[in-house]
Design an enzyme around this catalytic site. Structure first.
Site, short mmCIF file in Angstrom:
data_model
loop_
_atom_site.label_atom_id
_atom_site.label_comp_id
_atom_site.label_asym_id
_atom_site.label_seq_id
_atom_site.Cartn_x
_atom_site.Cartn_y
_atom_site.Cartn_z
N GLY A 29 -7.60 3.99 -2.93
CA GLY A 29 -6.77 3.41 -3.98
C GLY A 29 -7.02 3.85 -5.40
O GLY A 29 -6.24 3.50 -6.30
N GLY A 79 -7.36 8.72 -0.82
CA GLY A 79 -6.31 9.66 -0.45
C GLY A 79 -5.83 10.37 -1.71
O GLY A 79 -6.20 11.51 -1.99
N ARG A 80 -5.04 9.64 -2.49
CA ARG A 80 -4.39 10.22 -3.67
C ARG A 80 -5.37 10.93 -4.61
O ARG A 80 -5.10 12.03 -5.09
CB ARG A 80 -3.71 9.09 -4.45
CG ARG A 80 -2.86 9.55 -5.61
CD ARG A 80 -2.45 8.35 -6.50
NE ARG A 80 -1.98 7.23 -5.77
CZ ARG A 80 -0.70 6.95 -5.49
NH1 ARG A 80 0.24 7.75 -5.93
NH2 ARG A 80 -0.37 5.87 -4.79
N ARG A 132 8.87 10.05 -4.36
CA ARG A 132 8.21 9.04 -5.19
C ARG A 132 9.06 8.56 -6.38
O ARG A 132 9.11 7.36 -6.63
CB ARG A 132 6.84 9.54 -5.66
CG ARG A 132 5.90 9.93 -4.52
CD ARG A 132 4.46 10.14 -4.96
NE ARG A 132 3.84 8.88 -5.35
CZ ARG A 132 3.66 8.50 -6.57
NH1 ARG A 132 4.00 9.28 -7.58
NH2 ARG A 132 3.13 7.34 -6.84
N CYS A 161 23.21 13.55 -2.11
CA CYS A 161 24.32 12.66 -2.48
C CYS A 161 23.86 11.22 -2.69
O CYS A 161 24.19 10.32 -1.90
CB CYS A 161 25.37 12.70 -1.38
SG CYS A 161 25.91 14.36 -1.06
N GLU A 162 23.06 11.00 -3.70
CA GLU A 162 22.57 9.66 -4.05
C GLU A 162 22.30 9.70 -5.55
O GLU A 162 21.65 10.64 -6.02
CB GLU A 162 21.21 9.37 -3.40
CG GLU A 162 21.15 9.43 -1.92
CD GLU A 162 21.20 8.07 -1.24
OE1 GLU A 162 21.14 7.04 -1.95
OE2 GLU A 162 21.33 8.06 -0.02
N1 LLP Z 1 -6.78 3.05 3.03
C1 LLP Z 1 -5.73 2.27 3.35
C2 LLP Z 1 -5.91 1.20 4.31
C3 LLP Z 1 -4.47 2.49 2.76
O1 LLP Z 1 -3.44 1.72 3.07
C4 LLP Z 1 -4.32 3.55 1.82
C5 LLP Z 1 -3.01 3.83 1.20
C6 LLP Z 1 -5.45 4.34 1.53
C7 LLP Z 1 -6.67 4.06 2.14
C8 LLP Z 1 -5.39 5.47 0.55
O2 LLP Z 1 -5.04 5.00 -0.71
P1 LLP Z 1 -5.04 6.02 -1.96
O3 LLP Z 1 -6.47 6.43 -2.24
O4 LLP Z 1 -4.21 7.17 -1.59
O5 LLP Z 1 -4.44 5.22 -3.05
N2 LLP Z 1 3.28 6.31 -0.87
C9 LLP Z 1 2.65 5.62 -1.98
C10 LLP Z 1 1.21 5.27 -1.71
C11 LLP Z 1 1.01 4.41 -0.48
C12 LLP Z 1 -0.44 4.11 -0.22
C13 LLP Z 1 -0.62 3.40 1.06
N3 LLP Z 1 -1.97 3.13 1.46
C14 LLP Z 1 2.80 6.47 -3.23
O6 LLP Z 1 3.41 7.54 -3.17
O7 LLP Z 1 2.39 6.07 -4.29
#
Ligand code: LLP
Length: 432
Positions: A253, A292-293, A329, A359-360
């Protein structure tokens, strides 16, 4: 020239040199010429540096590992990306049978896999147990019983953590906030102890950890510390009841800078959390981090070509060959991504909405951007490495773009551009 009014993120793999943008040592314009657009481009250097920043904080001053990074591959699950992380020493956080298959395809150690997700099917649970994953994170009492049933059928034991919903406000976009009691995720805080007791009575279940994730694109450490304290309170209570767990999964997160956000530095953030765990007397727990991000977001850009400039009464439109199908996004979260001209031009600058051909009216990539561009120019949409390609769709029968990984002076195709015929190859028309 790009507008100076909107700050650009700090990037390590992508730089501007004398008016031309580069991925490591290769001009973006060369990549577009060779591989076409729309095109995802990732920098190996950028993702490596981001990983190493986490890993540095995972090792204490005596050289002892106090935490492990399990890359949340939902952010970008290309095999080349996850293979880079595997080689750097990462484990993985998975949320589907498909992601499990990807991890196994690159030869990841099953014991480095944690399997999360609010609605795992019996088939997915069985695949995870057969693969021998480190842990399944359980999100409801119903799921707990399902895991016990599946493990019983397979005659094996199921290592599990309960995912706690700590009811903490991560102060992020509501669609990516997960730790509030109104969210579908995790087990309600007041039910967690009861559920551990129940789980401890189930014959096939091994209680190995506790888990928590409060949301994504979080740009301060405070909500993490709030959630951590609440989870550690639970660990204390579990210990009192004789339920001993071995690991604490703090989720992912940590946010990135898309513009002028100032998220905490990765190493500092990780240190703060790990020191807090130790100060509260839990240094013996193995800590799992699931970023992740913050590992890939700023390690990728989406290249797109300007098709048409369309001046309007209220707005000018810069119509490009990428769309919400390549980068969802902005349409989904009204997310901001920096957009730059890959090569500075002497063209007159104007303010445009950068939009795709879909088309949106929701198909936009950037609003009110000051750009000096002409038709045929190349734009780079920044910070597109996370939740970019993985959320791409084939809407309007648009083939998904190619993905390229740049390593110094070399560029590798890590996913070929889809061909239109592939999109309907598995469809059939009715017999007469
Ligand atoms: N662990 C769990 C249980 C999660 O649900 C997530 C992300 C992560 C780790 C990784 O989180 P990060 O470090 O990437 O923030 N599609 C959305 C983001 C959805 C995140 C969902 N869960 C966007 O484009 O902002």
């Amino acid at each position: 020239m790009t507008s100076k009014a909107i700050a650009l993120p700090q990037l390590s793999g992508f730089t501007e040199r004398e008016g031309a943008w580069y991925a490591e040592e290769i001009p973006l314009a060369d990549l577009a010429k060779e591989f076409g657009t729309p095109l995802y481009v990732y920098s190996k250097k950028a993702l490596t540096e981001a990983y190493q920043a986490y890993d540095k904080a995972c090792i204490d001053q005596q050289g002892k590992r106090r935490a492990r990074v399990h890359y949340a591959m939902k952010a970008n699950s290309n095999l080349a990306v996850i293979d880079c992380f595997k080689k750097l020493g990462a484990g993985f956080d998975l949320v589907s049978g498909g992601e499990l298959a990807r991890a196994l395809a690159i030869g990841a150690d099953p014991k480095s896999l944690v399997f999360a997700g609010v609605g795992k099917s019996a088939t997915e649970i069985a695949s995870a147990l057969q693969a021998g994953v480190k842990c399944i994170n359980v999100e409801s009492i119903a799921e707990l019983h399902n895991i016990n049933r599946v493990a019983s059928k397979l005659n094996c034991r199921a290592p599990i953590s309960l995912r706690v919903n700590p009811d903490v406000d991560a102060k992020t976009h509501p669609y990516i906030s997960t730790g509030l009691k109104g969210n579908k995720f995790g087990i309600a805080y007041h039910e967690v102890l009861k559920t551990y007791r129940e789980a401890s009575q189930l014959p096939q279940i091994d209680l190995v950890g506790i888990d928590c994730h409060i949301g994504s694109q979080i740009t301060t450490t405070a909500p993490y510390l709030d959630a951590l304290d609440k989870v550690l309170d639970l660990v204390e209570n579990l210990k009192r009841e004789g339920i001993m767990i071995h690991h604490l999964d703090l989720g992912g997160g940590l946010g990135i800078s898309y513009s002028d956000e100032t998220p905490p530095d990765i190493t500092e953030f990780t240190n703060t959390l790990l020191n807090h765990v130790a100060n509260r007397g839990f240094a013996h727990l193995d800590i799992v981090l699931e970023p992740g991000r913050s590992l890939v977001g700023n390690a990728g850009v989406l290249l797109t070509t300007v098709e048409y400039l369309k001046p309007g009464v209220e707005k000018n439109f810069c119509i490009v060959d990428a769309a919400m199908t390549e980068l969802m996004r902005p349409a989904l979260y009204e997310a901001h991504h920096g957009i730059v001209a890959a090569q500075t031009k002497s063209a007159k600058s104007s303010t445009y909405d950068v939009v795709g051909p879909v088309c949106e009216s929701g198909d936009w990539l950037g609003r009110d951007r000051t750009l000096a561009v002409e038709e045929g120019d190349l734009l780079a949409i920044l910070s597109a490495g996370a939740y970019g390609f993985v959320m791409a769709s084939n809407y309007n029968t648009r083939p998904k773009p190619a993905e390229i990984m740049v390593d110094g002076k070399n560029a590798y195709v890590i996913r070929a551009r889809e061909k239109t015929a592939e999109l309907f190859a598995s469809e059939t028309i009715l017999p007469n």
